[in-house]
Design a protein around this motif. Structure first.
Motif, short mmCIF file in Angstrom:
data_model
loop_
_atom_site.label_atom_id
_atom_site.label_comp_id
_atom_site.label_asym_id
_atom_site.label_seq_id
_atom_site.Cartn_x
_atom_site.Cartn_y
_atom_site.Cartn_z
N LEU A 1 2.81 -0.78 4.27
CA LEU A 1 3.78 0.01 3.52
C LEU A 1 4.49 -0.79 2.44
O LEU A 1 4.81 -0.27 1.38
N GLN A 2 4.76 -2.06 2.71
CA GLN A 2 5.50 -2.82 1.71
C GLN A 2 4.64 -3.21 0.52
O GLN A 2 5.16 -3.51 -0.55
N ASP A 3 3.31 -3.19 0.68
CA ASP A 3 2.45 -3.32 -0.49
C ASP A 3 2.60 -2.11 -1.39
O ASP A 3 2.63 -2.23 -2.62
N GLU A 4 2.70 -0.94 -0.77
CA GLU A 4 2.93 0.28 -1.54
C GLU A 4 4.28 0.21 -2.25
O GLU A 4 4.42 0.59 -3.41
N LEU A 5 5.28 -0.29 -1.54
CA LEU A 5 6.62 -0.41 -2.12
C LEU A 5 6.61 -1.32 -3.35
O LEU A 5 7.24 -1.01 -4.37
N LYS A 6 5.88 -2.41 -3.27
CA LYS A 6 5.82 -3.35 -4.40
C LYS A 6 5.32 -2.66 -5.66
O LYS A 6 5.80 -2.92 -6.76
N ALA A 7 4.36 -1.75 -5.49
CA ALA A 7 3.79 -1.05 -6.64
C ALA A 7 4.78 -0.05 -7.23
O ALA A 7 4.69 0.31 -8.40
N LYS A 8 5.73 0.40 -6.40
CA LYS A 8 6.64 1.46 -6.85
C LYS A 8 8.04 0.97 -7.22
O LYS A 8 8.80 1.71 -7.84
N GLU A 9 8.39 -0.26 -6.82
CA GLU A 9 9.77 -0.68 -6.97
C GLU A 9 10.18 -0.93 -8.42
O GLU A 9 11.37 -1.04 -8.71
#
Length: 621
Positions: A513-521
């Motif tokens: 999930l935090q890989d996804e977050l990195k793309a969106k932050e």
């Protein structure tokens, strides 16, 4: 090291071979870990190659390396830093021959792929027929694999699941593959079957978020320490352990703390005093913990005109909460939307809130959508093509694409028979057959392409009407999912222009999930995510939604003191993500649906944090 406080400095400078640093929320654990490495490299002249740092997420590993480079320069790139799953995958690819596997071509099966393959193996054994399990209980199968992945325990000789278990493991080995859960088990087997002390240089092991280790991870860490004669420096906090549902054992630290030299770092540099005190009052209600006193260290910053550090918002269903958030951003015009996060116990609540935020025109991103995509059938079928480029022995990947390449069941059966006779893989037999020239040419040529070129050619041939693929020929209508899978891979390729298929699949194998977050932050939008996904992160304003009995704590936890303690830790983690303002949003305590009255009193955690009267503990009329 002038920027360290006395507690941090004592931990960094220790000569202990077994150190446990209990780091409260916002206490600077990353700084402490970075300075510990600097102390080893610069102060004690340890080679960076001799240092292994294990983190809980890949995002944390990347941040650790960035900060370490700022501190010690290029030597940071000689330190091994990664999640235990990433390190395990690297070791298995480097030394796979010790486990009867085939080097770098090793692939990793996701939980979806594992379940699919498990049913295929069960079908061959007559244990799965017409969509139903026969002769074995599905719950027992799940328990068996869970024990193997978290404790390393295989089913006993007389266990009804043993035959299926052994057949599944053999099938994975035949496919030159491991499951995601099997990475850690494989790492342990490897450590015990190879002369690790000769191959591995690590003499100092540092572990972040150690409270979230499962039993098997603890065993591996201690085995590495013993085999390599390495020192162990662990950083964690029992109060922030929120992953028991996937095997974490916070109780390990409570029962084994006496084996370590224990250091406490207790100054909170993140949050206002109101937030620190509220969170401390809450977590003190837990009995199974290693006590520490969290102290606010920062000078008070801005307090909004709407809040004074911490507040509870009553009667906030999705519509009211969206309206309140919109008003909050209007009043606090200095805040960017990206400085606000809404955290919840589950995705369902966030989905409803997101729909309402759209109506108000409030920009938001919901973390979890891309992760859900990676678990779809369409996503896995699309990526099966890429896996075969890296691992031509993966019979399961070939099974996933056989209908997409126009292979009939009789033709597939003939390929399987010939593969057995020639002791090779299904894919390699098919490649020799020349049945559909376009596909074979694609696979043959793509071995030397970058990922971006591979994706472009794969996409064009998948949707080539002249081949009659995909469009209208499958029950599961893969068009949308295939497009999204392609877009997902293209996004990684855009960020890694020279990236190869193998590098992409290695990255994807441990995606979270935090890989996804990195793309969106980078987007200027409010973050909507579960508390579990927010672990290790922080925002100026945090809104915790659904602070009701039956939601947080969950309905399933009520009646069990141990389960409620786990939920209290989850609430504590949510609250300590806030820097300046913390809002606990309570949904309506009573609602009527189809004539029935449903009651969900305000969460006991709100009262325990000192923000409300004690609630009545009841859930439904």
């Amino acid at each position: 090291m002038a920027n360290l406080d006395p507690q941090q400095l004592a931990a960094v400078k220790t000569d202990s071979r077994m150190a446990l640093v209990l780091a409260g929320a916002g206490a600077g654990k990353t700084r402490t870990l970075v300075e510990r490495v600097a102390e080893l490299v610069e102060g004690r002249k340890v080679s960076p190659y001799e240092i292994l740092m294990l983190t809980f997420t890949r995002k944390a590993a990347q941040e650790m390396r960035t900060r370490l480079e700022e501190r010690i320069g290029k030597a940071a790139y000689r330190v091994t830093i990664g999640t235990i799953h990433a390190v395990a995958l690297d070791l298995l690819r480097r030394f796979s021959e010790h486990l009867g596997l085939k080097g770098k071509s090793l692939t990793v099966y996701s939980p979806w792929e594992e379940d699919f393959l498990l049913r295929e193996v069960a079908t061959d054994l007559g244990l799965y027929k017409s969509g139903k399990w026969t002769g074995v209980n599905r719950g027992e199968v799940g328990f068996c694999f869970s024990m193997y992945y978290t404790d390393g325990i295989e089913p006993e000789e007389d266990d009804s699941v043993r035959k299926l278990f052994l057949a599944f493991i053999a099938r994975c080995r035949e496919n030159n593959a491991v499951t995601f859960g099997g990475l850690i088990t494989g790492m342990r087997l490897l450590l015990n079957q190879m002369p690790a002390a000769s191959y591995l240089q690590w003499r100092h092991i540092l572990v972040d978020e150690v409270q979230d280790n499962d039993w098997l991870q603890w065993k591996i860490i201690h085995e590495m320490r013993r085999i390599l004669e390495a020192s162990l420096f662990c950083v964690g906090d029992v109060d922030q352990s929120i992953y028991e549902w996937r095997g974490a054992v916070p109780d390990y630290l409570v029962r084994h703390a006496h084996e370590f030299d224990v250091f406490r770092i207790e100054s909170n540099y993140r949050s206002t005093s109101e937030i620190v005190l509220a969170a401390s009052r809450l977590i003190e209600h837990n009995q199974n913990r290693l006590p520490k006193t969290m102290r606010p260290a920062r000078v008070e910053g801005f307090a909004s005109c709407m809040l004074n550090g911490v507040e509870a918002w009553p009667e906030q269903d999705s519509t009211a909460l969206a309206c309140a958030i919109n008003g909050y951003l209007d009043i606090n015009s200095h805040l960017m939307p990206s400085e606000v996060a809404v955290l919840a116990r589950n995705h369902k609540l966030l989905e409803a809130l997101g729909e309402t935020l759209k109506q108000y025109g409030v920009p938001f991103v919901r973390v979890g959508e891309s992760t859900a995509l990676t678990n779809t059938e369409e996503f896995r079928r699309f990526h099966a093509f890429l896996k075969l480029l890296v691992n031509p022995y993966d019979n399961f990947a070939f099974l996933l694409i056989k209908d997409l390449i126009g292979l009939s069941m009789p033709a597939y059966a003939a390929i399987r028979l010939r593969a057995v006779m020639e002791s090779t893989s299904h894919f390699l037999v098919w490649m020799k057959s020349g049945t559909i020239e376009g596909w074979q040419r694609l696979f043959d040529e793509a071995r030397n392409w970058k990922l971006s070129d591979t994706l472009g050619n794969l996409y064009s041939i998948l949707f080539d009407p002249s081949l009659g693929q995909l469009v209208g020929e499958s029950e599961w209508n893969p068009i949308t999912g295939m497009v999204k899978a392609h877009e997902f891979a293209r996004a990684w390729s855009a960020s890694n222009p020279s990236g190869t298929v193998e590098e992409y699949l290695s990255w994807l194998a441990t995606y979270d999930l935090q890989d996804e977050l990195k793309a969106k932050e980078k987007e200027d939008a409010i973050m909507l995510m579960t508390v579990h996904a927010a672990k290790g992160l922080e925002w100026p304003t945090v809104i915790v939604a659904g602070m009701n009995e039956g939601t947080l704590p969950s309905k399933q936890s009520l009646g069990s003191d141990t389960a409620v303690e786990a939920e209290r830790r989850l609430a504590y983690v949510a609250m300590t993500r806030a820097e300046n303002n913390l809002i606990l949003a309570v949904r309506p305590e009573e609602k009527i649906v189809n004539g029935r009255t449903y009651r969900s009193p305000i969460s006991r955690f709100v009262a325990e944090a000192g923000l409300a009267q004690e609630p009545a503990i009841e859930i439904v009329q």
